[in-house]
Design a protein around this motif. Structure first.
Motif, short mmCIF file in Angstrom:
data_model
loop_
_atom_site.label_atom_id
_atom_site.label_comp_id
_atom_site.label_asym_id
_atom_site.label_seq_id
_atom_site.Cartn_x
_atom_site.Cartn_y
_atom_site.Cartn_z
N PRO A 71 0.83 -1.20 0.00
CA PRO A 71 0.00 0.00 0.00
C PRO A 71 0.87 1.26 0.00
O PRO A 71 1.94 1.29 0.60
CB PRO A 71 -0.80 -0.11 1.30
N VAL A 72 0.39 2.28 -0.68
CA VAL A 72 1.01 3.61 -0.65
C VAL A 72 0.16 4.43 0.32
O VAL A 72 -1.05 4.56 0.11
CB VAL A 72 1.04 4.26 -2.04
N LEU A 73 0.78 4.95 1.38
CA LEU A 73 0.04 5.63 2.44
C LEU A 73 0.12 7.15 2.30
O LEU A 73 1.15 7.69 1.92
CB LEU A 73 0.61 5.23 3.81
N SER A 74 -0.98 7.80 2.65
CA SER A 74 -1.00 9.26 2.68
C SER A 74 -0.12 9.72 3.85
O SER A 74 -0.24 9.20 4.95
CB SER A 74 -2.43 9.76 2.88
N PRO A 75 0.76 10.69 3.63
CA PRO A 75 1.64 11.14 4.71
C PRO A 75 0.92 11.97 5.77
O PRO A 75 1.44 12.15 6.86
CB PRO A 75 2.68 11.98 3.98
N MET A 76 -0.27 12.47 5.44
CA MET A 76 -1.01 13.31 6.38
C MET A 76 -2.47 13.37 5.98
O MET A 76 -2.83 12.93 4.89
CB MET A 76 -0.42 14.72 6.42
N ALA A 77 -3.29 13.89 6.87
CA ALA A 77 -4.70 14.10 6.55
C ALA A 77 -4.81 15.30 5.63
O ALA A 77 -4.08 16.28 5.76
CB ALA A 77 -5.50 14.33 7.83
#
Length: 150
Positions: A71-77
């Motif tokens: 998975p590629v994760l979002s670094p922040m909201a």
């Protein structure tokens, strides 16, 4: 005039990340801001511009991924964008090959755009969120198919 400005909040976000803090709470005058690194808690005296609890995409909850999927994760909201600008082509499409560190999307938070780097080399297998969808910190936004199992 006292209060907490947008620049103050940007600085607090940077400090939170740089110092690897769990949360920061600031009060100045009648203004109050609580910023949490988990993305689960945010409190402000002013109304929030969008809902604070962002549901994760149901596609991300389909069960465990195969060993060769990452998975590629979002670094922040913030808000996820597949393109650098509205009239530009997307950073990547399903089927595209990416190298470790390539920019595969951006997340906008408080008018600041943060690049999402590919965590490994591989092929974009699928997107888990749509362009301009709100995301949480560490929320999977896409899947990379690795050439070999992890």
């Amino acid at each position: 005039m006292s209060g907490i400005s947008d620049d103050d909040v940007r600085w607090l976000l940077e400090l939170l990340q740089q110092e690897n803090l769990a949360e920061i709470e600031i009060r100045e005058g009648e203004s109050e801001v609580l910023i949490s690194a988990s993305g689960q808690s945010l409190r402000s005296a002013a109304p929030a511009p969008f809902p604070l609890q962002v549901p994760h995409s149901s596609a991300a909850a389909d069960g465990p991924l195969p060993d060769n999927h990452l998975p590629v994760l979002s670094p922040m909201a913030g808000v996820f964008y597949r393109k650098p600008s509205p009239d530009a082509p997307p950073f990547v499409e399903v089927g595209d090959h990416v190298e470790h560190g390539d920019t595969v999307g951006v997340v906008e938070a408080m008018k600041l755009f943060n690049e999402i780097p590919a965590p490994a080399s591989g092929r974009i297998a699928r997107f888990l969120v749509e362009n301009e969808e709100r995301v949480d910190a560490d929320q999977p936004v896409m899947i990379i198919e690795l050439p070999h199992p992890r």
